[in-house]
Design an enzyme around this catalytic site. Structure first.
Site, PDB file in Angstrom:
ATOM      1  N   ARG A 114      23.181  94.068  32.616  1.00  0.00           N
ATOM      2  CA  ARG A 114      24.098  94.205  31.480  1.00  0.00           C
ATOM      3  C   ARG A 114      23.446  95.067  30.398  1.00  0.00           C
ATOM      4  O   ARG A 114      22.231  95.003  30.199  1.00  0.00           O
ATOM      5  CB  ARG A 114      24.375  92.804  30.940  1.00  0.00           C
ATOM      6  CG  ARG A 114      25.372  92.710  29.796  1.00  0.00           C
ATOM      7  CD  ARG A 114      26.766  92.916  30.249  1.00  0.00           C
ATOM      8  NE  ARG A 114      27.733  92.448  29.255  1.00  0.00           N
ATOM      9  CZ  ARG A 114      29.015  92.807  29.281  1.00  0.00           C
ATOM     10  NH1 ARG A 114      29.477  93.623  30.214  1.00  0.00           N
ATOM     11  NH2 ARG A 114      29.858  92.328  28.381  1.00  0.00           N
ATOM     12  N   THR A 391      36.938  98.457  35.141  1.00  0.00           N
ATOM     13  CA  THR A 391      35.653  97.963  35.616  1.00  0.00           C
ATOM     14  C   THR A 391      35.810  98.098  37.100  1.00  0.00           C
ATOM     15  O   THR A 391      36.915  98.357  37.577  1.00  0.00           O
ATOM     16  CB  THR A 391      35.504  96.480  35.207  1.00  0.00           C
ATOM     17  OG1 THR A 391      35.375  96.415  33.798  1.00  0.00           O
ATOM     18  CG2 THR A 391      34.313  95.795  35.842  1.00  0.00           C
ATOM     19  N   THR A 409      30.535  98.168  35.060  1.00  0.00           N
ATOM     20  CA  THR A 409      31.595  98.618  34.152  1.00  0.00           C
ATOM     21  C   THR A 409      31.098  99.523  33.049  1.00  0.00           C
ATOM     22  O   THR A 409      29.912  99.513  32.697  1.00  0.00           O
ATOM     23  CB  THR A 409      32.262  97.379  33.501  1.00  0.00           C
ATOM     24  OG1 THR A 409      33.413  97.786  32.762  1.00  0.00           O
ATOM     25  CG2 THR A 409      31.331  96.642  32.563  1.00  0.00           C
ATOM     26  N   ASN A 411      33.168  99.129  30.436  1.00  0.00           N
ATOM     27  CA  ASN A 411      34.101  98.349  29.642  1.00  0.00           C
ATOM     28  C   ASN A 411      35.488  98.978  29.771  1.00  0.00           C
ATOM     29  O   ASN A 411      36.186  98.697  30.727  1.00  0.00           O
ATOM     30  CB  ASN A 411      33.679  98.180  28.189  1.00  0.00           C
ATOM     31  CG  ASN A 411      34.507  97.089  27.505  1.00  0.00           C
ATOM     32  OD1 ASN A 411      35.055  96.224  28.195  1.00  0.00           O
ATOM     33  ND2 ASN A 411      34.624  97.112  26.198  1.00  0.00           N
ATOM     34  N   ASP A 433      32.380  93.932  23.492  1.00  0.00           N
ATOM     35  CA  ASP A 433      32.411  92.604  24.121  1.00  0.00           C
ATOM     36  C   ASP A 433      31.718  91.548  23.260  1.00  0.00           C
ATOM     37  O   ASP A 433      31.816  90.355  23.533  1.00  0.00           O
ATOM     38  CB  ASP A 433      31.764  92.638  25.511  1.00  0.00           C
ATOM     39  CG  ASP A 433      32.750  93.086  26.580  1.00  0.00           C
ATOM     40  OD1 ASP A 433      33.952  93.216  26.280  1.00  0.00           O
ATOM     41  OD2 ASP A 433      32.319  93.296  27.732  1.00  0.00           O
ATOM     42  N   SER A 462      30.013  88.637  28.907  1.00  0.00           N
ATOM     43  CA  SER A 462      30.871  89.303  29.894  1.00  0.00           C
ATOM     44  C   SER A 462      31.740  88.280  30.615  1.00  0.00           C
ATOM     45  O   SER A 462      31.478  87.078  30.572  1.00  0.00           O
ATOM     46  CB  SER A 462      29.979  90.011  30.918  1.00  0.00           C
ATOM     47  OG  SER A 462      30.751  90.541  31.966  1.00  0.00           O
ATOM     48  N   SER A 463      32.768  88.781  31.286  1.00  0.00           N
ATOM     49  CA  SER A 463      33.584  87.928  32.163  1.00  0.00           C
ATOM     50  C   SER A 463      33.394  88.297  33.634  1.00  0.00           C
ATOM     51  O   SER A 463      34.063  87.732  34.496  1.00  0.00           O
ATOM     52  CB  SER A 463      35.068  88.099  31.817  1.00  0.00           C
ATOM     53  OG  SER A 463      35.309  87.732  30.487  1.00  0.00           O
ATOM     54  N   GLY A 483      38.930  93.591  35.123  1.00  0.00           N
ATOM     55  CA  GLY A 483      40.040  93.023  34.374  1.00  0.00           C
ATOM     56  C   GLY A 483      39.656  92.270  33.124  1.00  0.00           C
ATOM     57  O   GLY A 483      40.481  91.542  32.579  1.00  0.00           O
ATOM     58  N   GLY A 484      38.411  92.405  32.668  1.00  0.00           N
ATOM     59  CA  GLY A 484      38.017  91.673  31.461  1.00  0.00           C
ATOM     60  C   GLY A 484      38.207  90.182  31.699  1.00  0.00           C
ATOM     61  O   GLY A 484      37.831  89.657  32.750  1.00  0.00           O
TER      62      GLY A 484
HETATM   63  O1  DON Z   1      32.087  92.524  30.816  1.00  0.00           O
HETATM   64  C1  DON Z   1      33.277  92.316  30.639  1.00  0.00           C
HETATM   65  O2  DON Z   1      33.782  91.214  30.754  1.00  0.00           O
HETATM   66  C2  DON Z   1      34.193  93.466  30.309  1.00  0.00           C
HETATM   67  N1  DON Z   1      33.461  94.504  29.636  1.00  0.00           N
HETATM   68  C3  DON Z   1      34.803  93.949  31.571  1.00  0.00           C
HETATM   69  C4  DON Z   1      35.816  95.009  31.335  1.00  0.00           C
HETATM   70  C5  DON Z   1      36.770  95.103  32.432  1.00  0.00           C
HETATM   71  O3  DON Z   1      36.741  94.373  33.380  1.00  0.00           O
HETATM   72  C6  DON Z   1      37.799  96.110  32.296  1.00  0.00           C
HETATM   73  N2  DON Z   1      38.505  96.220  33.536  1.00  0.00           N
HETATM   74  N3  DON Z   1      39.511  96.372  33.963  1.00  0.00           N
END
Ligand code: DON
Length: 585
Positions: A114, A391, A409, A411, A433, A462-463, A483-484
């Site tokens: 990360r 991502t 990612t 982001n 984030d 992060s997710s 997908g965050g």
């Molecule tokens: O780390 C995270 O949770 C976010 N930065 C991820 C971003 C993400 O998955 C965007 N995607 N579609």
């Protein structure tokens, strides 16, 4: 496999299911065996599988497996190839997490690569003179970038757990950048969507747009000579090229010219971290996933623990009764996320408590089975999301049984949209984030408090949820998603579809999904749920919102111990599950 084989197993499982169901117990479904009567079919292979969101990169990984490389070699090769072929998410300038099951050591390791906040970052970095958070600064400026971790993470994985040299696994990516790739329709579409942002960075515009500033059409040959040079420097000099060498100098120059914060010291100090994965059990399966600074593994296990208390299969897949339990479970898990989760090197994250069966039992007891609990009754009210992020996840499985589940990612799609001049790659905007101010939602509508406040050298929460599921100590499923916040609930629904509903991995991915994240107090749903079901759910007090975007894009591999089953999510065109049938000796 004989066509009727899976069918027979399915019938056997079904009868067991009925018997145990009558006894009032939920139980584990069989592994994801293919059934030729299914509507959706995974790609099947005997000697390896790579599933990623971009077909050329999947093939790069599969070629490495076919040449005898292991899953880590193939994953690293795929990761570097995606940098070239999927620039919206594949990256050198971002970060991520790799979970790898190493068959010989009988061990699963987690590499946290990360991004970290630069030394000059501080709690109020994105708070403007008026006291409010400046989203433009947090998301679309040089200050949006955390110190990138991808190069260090992939190089560490390769050196410690791969069998080939870094130069060997990077060679395909270098060739793709140098000779050029054909712009696919999905890439042309995605560049079209991002063009106005990319035009603001002359370096990014030069790398990804036509000289007039328009996105390239499908079929255009996109060459990336600066990226090829950067990749070659990493391949020959190792990650030092990026963190202390010529590439580091380019990053620092870019930062100095545009009021960015990343210094030579920040880059030189960057270290990926190997962490113990977070583990749990679900109906006799072992769940192994990413620990903090991702919230993914903790909340996946927490939600599975809550759901384990009900016989979900008996409720029927995507029935209102089933979805209500999912929604209420998600609501409670995301409330905990906002409160407790952050970088474990900076805050004490109560992982054991959050993933305990006791905590789950308490949460389950708080759920009214016929009415929605307003989120305001679970915790204080806050606000909504609206972004189009990117991502990417890839899963790799080799013939020996080594498994890699990797999510990384920038982001947002194309990160901040800013490229490092001369170096050929985009910068992440992962600093968004962090929780820029307590209670102020980030781009995903996620809220947090001091646990995820900005601090120098801290990792933003992060997710991302790279996950491996085991049965009796043997890996049976690797999955993950972009997908965050939606990542965790997408992975959850893949696990439920496989374990509780006995679906093959393609079928599991194709099912419509839902998402709830406590705040906003809304259930996002994809098309495909019946209007009757939606009516029942709103009758229970849920606010339903047709999701403006897909809820995750999973890249999954299943194994029955003999064959591998790959499924690239159909929610984005251009990805591929590539099977390897034989290894060259
Ligand atoms: O780390 C995270 O949770 C976010 N930065 C991820 C971003 C993400 O998955 C965007 N995607 N579609």
């Amino acid at each position: 496999m004989k066509p009727e084989h899976g069918h027979r197993l399915r019938l056997l499982a079904l009868s067991c299911w009925l018997v145990l169901g009558l006894a009032g117990r939920a139980l584990a479904a069989p592994p994801p065996i293919i059934d030729y009567a299914d509507r959706f079919h995974p790609v099947v292979g005997a000697a390896g599988m790579v599933v990623s969101q971009e077909a050329v990169a999947s093939r790069v990984g599969a070629d490495i497996l076919a040449r005898g490389g292991n899953a880590v070699d193939a994953a690293v090769a795929t990761g570097f190839a995606l940098t070239v072929t999927l620039p919206q998410a594949g990256n050198l300038g971002g970060g991520g997490f790799m979970l790898a099951h190493l068959k010989e050591q009988n061990q699963t390791i987690a590499i946290d690569y990360r991004e970290v906040a630069p030394r000059a970052a501080h709690r109020d970095l994105f708070v403007g003179a008026n006291g409010a958070v400046d989203p433009e600064l947090a998301r679309f400026s040089h200050r949006s970038a955390g110190v990138p971790g991808t190069v260090a993470g992939l190089a560490l994985a390769q050196k410690k757990y791969g069998t080939l040299s870094l130069a060997e696994v990077m060679a395909p990516a270098i060739a793709l950048a140098e000779k050029g790739i054909r712009v696919t329709r999905p890439l042309a579409f995605s560049l079209g969507e991002a063009a106005s942002r990319l035009r603001k960075s002359s370096a990014a515009a030069g790398y990804y747009l036509l000289p007039g500033g328009e996105p390239p059409p499908p079929g255009h040959r996109l060459q990336q000579p600066d990226l090829a040079r950067t990749l070659r420097q990493i391949a020959t000099q190792g990650p030092q090229a990026f963190y202390t060498g010529a590439v580091a100098a380019q990053i620092v120059a870019e930062m100095k010219a545009h009021d960015g914060l990343i210094t030579a010291q920040d880059l030189a100090e960057y270290q990926p971290v190997e962490r113990a994965p977070v583990t749990g059990t679900y109906r006799g399966y072992q769940v192994v996933a990413m620990p903090p600074p991702s919230s993914g593994g903790v909340h996946l296990i927490q939600m599975l623990n809550v759901l384990e208390g009900w016989n979900l299969a008996a409720l029927g897949h995507n029935s209102a009764a089933y979805l209500h339990r999912l929604i209420e479970t998600m609501r409670r898990a995301y409330a905990d996320r906002g409160e407790y989760l952050g970088d474990p090197d900076f805050v004490a994250v109560p992982v054991t408590e959050l993933t305990s069966k006791d905590h789950a039992a308490r949460l389950r007891a708080s759920i009214d089975l016929t009415h929605a609990t307003p989120s305001s009754a679970v915790a204080p009210t806050l606000k909504l999301p609206a972004e189009s992020p990117q991502t990417t996840h890839f899963s790799v499985w080799d013939a020996k049984g080594n498994v890699v589940s990797n999510t990384y990612t920038l982001n947002f799609s194309y990160g901040s949209g800013i490229a490092v001049a001369g170096a050929g790659f985009l910068l992440n905007n992962e600093m968004d984030d962090f929780s820029a101010q307590p209670g102020v939602p980030n781009a995903y509508g996620l809220v947090g408090g001091s646990a995820n406040a900005i601090e120098a050298r801290k990792r933003p929460l992060s997710s991302m949820t790279p996950t491996i599921l085991f049965k009796d100590g043997k890996p049976i499923l690797a999955t993950g998603s972009p997908g965050g916040p939606v990542i965790i609930t997408a992975v959850l629904q893949i696990v439920l579809n496989v374990v509780d509903f006995g679906m093959n991995v393609a079928d599991a991915a194709a099912q419509p999904r839902i998402h709830h994240q406590w705040q906003p107090d809304q259930v996002f749903y994809e098309t495909g749920l019946s209007p009757d079901t939606l009516t029942l759910l709103s009758g229970m007090g849920h606010t339903l919102v047709r999701s403006p975007r897909v809820l995750g894009r999973t890249q999954t591999i299943g194994s029955d111990g003999t064959l591998l089953y790959g499924a690239n999510d159909t929610r984005w065109p251009g990805g591929e599950a590539v099977a390897v049938e034989a290894i060259a000796r």
